[in-house]
Write an enzyme that holds these catalytic residues in place. Structure first.
Site, short mmCIF file in Angstrom:
data_model
loop_
_atom_site.label_atom_id
_atom_site.label_comp_id
_atom_site.label_asym_id
_atom_site.label_seq_id
_atom_site.Cartn_x
_atom_site.Cartn_y
_atom_site.Cartn_z
N LYS A 1 40.60 34.46 27.69
CA LYS A 1 41.00 33.62 28.82
C LYS A 1 39.91 33.58 29.89
O LYS A 1 39.96 32.71 30.77
CB LYS A 1 42.32 34.10 29.42
CG LYS A 1 42.26 35.43 30.14
CD LYS A 1 43.62 35.76 30.76
CE LYS A 1 43.56 37.07 31.53
NZ LYS A 1 44.85 37.40 32.17
N ASP A 2 38.93 34.50 29.84
CA ASP A 2 37.84 34.51 30.81
C ASP A 2 36.68 33.61 30.40
O ASP A 2 35.73 33.45 31.17
CB ASP A 2 37.30 35.93 31.00
CG ASP A 2 38.31 36.85 31.67
OD1 ASP A 2 39.18 36.34 32.39
OD2 ASP A 2 38.22 38.08 31.47
N ARG B 1 47.42 29.85 38.69
CA ARG B 1 48.60 29.55 37.86
C ARG B 1 49.77 30.43 38.23
O ARG B 1 50.90 29.95 38.45
CB ARG B 1 48.25 29.74 36.38
CG ARG B 1 49.49 29.75 35.49
CD ARG B 1 49.18 30.12 34.05
NE ARG B 1 48.59 31.44 33.89
CZ ARG B 1 49.28 32.57 33.83
NH1 ARG B 1 50.60 32.57 33.94
NH2 ARG B 1 48.67 33.73 33.65
N ARG B 2 49.53 31.74 38.29
CA ARG B 2 50.62 32.66 38.61
C ARG B 2 51.15 32.43 40.02
O ARG B 2 52.36 32.55 40.26
CB ARG B 2 50.15 34.10 38.46
CG ARG B 2 49.93 34.53 37.01
CD ARG B 2 49.26 35.88 36.92
NE ARG B 2 49.13 36.36 35.55
CZ ARG B 2 48.24 37.26 35.15
NH1 ARG B 2 47.40 37.79 36.04
NH2 ARG B 2 48.16 37.63 33.89
N ARG C 1 42.67 41.15 44.14
CA ARG C 1 41.74 41.47 43.05
C ARG C 1 41.86 42.95 42.77
O ARG C 1 42.52 43.68 43.47
CB ARG C 1 40.30 41.14 43.47
CG ARG C 1 39.95 39.67 43.63
CD ARG C 1 39.80 38.95 42.30
NE ARG C 1 38.89 39.64 41.38
CZ ARG C 1 37.56 39.55 41.42
NH1 ARG C 1 36.97 38.85 42.38
NH2 ARG C 1 36.82 40.18 40.53
N ARG D 1 46.10 47.87 41.10
CA ARG D 1 47.23 46.96 41.35
C ARG D 1 48.55 47.69 41.21
O ARG D 1 49.48 47.50 42.01
CB ARG D 1 47.16 45.77 40.39
CG ARG D 1 45.92 44.90 40.60
CD ARG D 1 45.91 43.71 39.66
NE ARG D 1 44.63 43.01 39.72
CZ ARG D 1 44.48 41.70 39.60
NH1 ARG D 1 45.53 40.93 39.40
NH2 ARG D 1 43.29 41.15 39.65
N CYS E 1 38.47 22.94 37.86
CA CYS E 1 38.70 22.74 39.29
C CYS E 1 39.72 23.74 39.82
O CYS E 1 40.09 23.68 40.99
CB CYS E 1 39.20 21.33 39.52
SG CYS E 1 40.76 20.99 38.67
#
Length: 338
Positions: free
Chosen positions: A86-87, A134-135, A152, A158, A247
């Site tokens: 996904k990166d 998105r989240r 981050r 986290r 974008c």
């Protein structure tokens, strides 16, 4: 012609320095050692994403984790890389190839809380941490009464922010928690992919190497490839490519092989979560064609030279239909605000 491998030297795997990157690279290294019969050593590489603490949406999103690693690979500092798929941007640099996409881990997101309260039942004003556009949009739809905090940091940091009460919840990828083997007293809520689809490639790894790598290495890496994973992520990345979502428009795409069909769910969100445009499409698979022609370059099937072109084209068609149904307005709105 590629240079033969000296079997007495280890295969060098370039990886980011984070605990998660080291863990997932370690899994691939162990699998490659079994296949190749050779030692694999990790070569730690620091990427911009590891040193720049700004929001991902501000510093470029996907490419910040891959660029420095690819520079090291092309410079001969290592023999191959392991990325979180996904990166990776959809465009693969000349001279590189995605040689394998191993079996995908759980693609879902999870909500981490202290007491196990579901996301939609969190109290008004509760703080939910995530740095993903998105989240953020999905939280604003699922829990509009909560406050989203752009964060981050690695998985442990986290989790600690929830454990100490600084945040009421964080959103994390299930695959990352699994690969790290995280053992925490905190509670988790798995978010179903039907209502909470995730990023293209989430839960998947991409094994990248130079196109002129020794044939022995290419064959060994190809043995790690999972055809169903490769099909699914090629569709998902086709959606991402077709939407031109660099974008940072909040979007999700998840594809899954189900028997002789492939199903893809794709959604584009307004940044504030007040609108969403989605599609759920199922198409038949030609498994005989895949069996005859499949191998190797699943994640970057960029033209007709690769057998995954049909999967990529399905993703592009889904993206086109999303844009026709109004997703273009959400994407263009994000362009105008950036």
């Amino acid at each position: 012609m590629s240079t033969p491998i000296n079997r007495s030297t280890p295969i060098r795997l370039g990886t980011r320095r984070s605990a998660l990157a080291q863990a997932q690279s370690g899994h691939v290294a162990a699998a490659l050692e079994k296949v190749s019969g050779r030692a694999v050593e990790l070569v730690p590489i620091t990427s911009e994403g590891d040193t720049n603490r700004a929001s991902l949406s501000e510093i470029g999103g996907q490419g910040i984790f891959a660029t420095r690693l690819r520079e090291a690979l092309l410079a001969g500092e290592c023999d191959f890389l392991v990325h979180s798929l996904k990166d990776l941007p959809t465009a693969i640099p000349d001279g590189l190839v995605i040689a394998a996409t191993p079996v995908r881990e759980d693609a879902r997101d999870v909500v981490i809380t202290r007491g196990g309260t579901p996301l939609h039942q969190l109290r008004t004003g509760s703080t939910v941490g995530t740095g993903s556009p998105r989240r953020i949009a999905q939280v604003r739809r699922r829990a509009p009464h909560a406050e989203v905090v752009d964060i981050r940091g690695n998985v442990d940091s986290r989790l600690q922010r929830v454990a100490t009460g600084e945040l009421d919840a964080v959103i994390l990828a299930a695959a990352g928690l699994s690969r790290l083997g995280t053992d925490s007293p905190l509670r988790r809520e798995e978010l179903g992919l039907a209502e909470w689809p995730t990023a293209p490639g989430q839960g998947s790894l991409a094994v990248e190497t130079p196109t002129d790598a020794p044939e022995e290495l290419l064959r060994a890496l190809a043995a790690l490839d999972d055809p169903d994973t490769r099909l699914a992520i090629t569709v998902e990345r086709g959606v991402l490519e077709g939407l031109d979502a660099g974008c940072q428009a909040p979007m999700a795409a998840h594809a899954q092989v189900e028997g002789d069909e492939i199903r893809v769910r794709a959604v584009v969100y307004a940044p504030d979560g007040d609108r969403r445009i989605g599609l759920d499409v199922t198409e038949p698979l030609n498994r005989e064609y895949i069996r005859r022609n499949g191998s190797g370059n699943g994640a970057d099937a960029a033209d007709g030279a690769y057998p995954m072109r049909a999967a990529r084209e399905l993703g592009l068609v889904v993206a086109h239909r999303l844009l026709e149904q109004g997703a273009a307005d959400l994407v263009s709105r994000e362009h105008s605000s950036s």
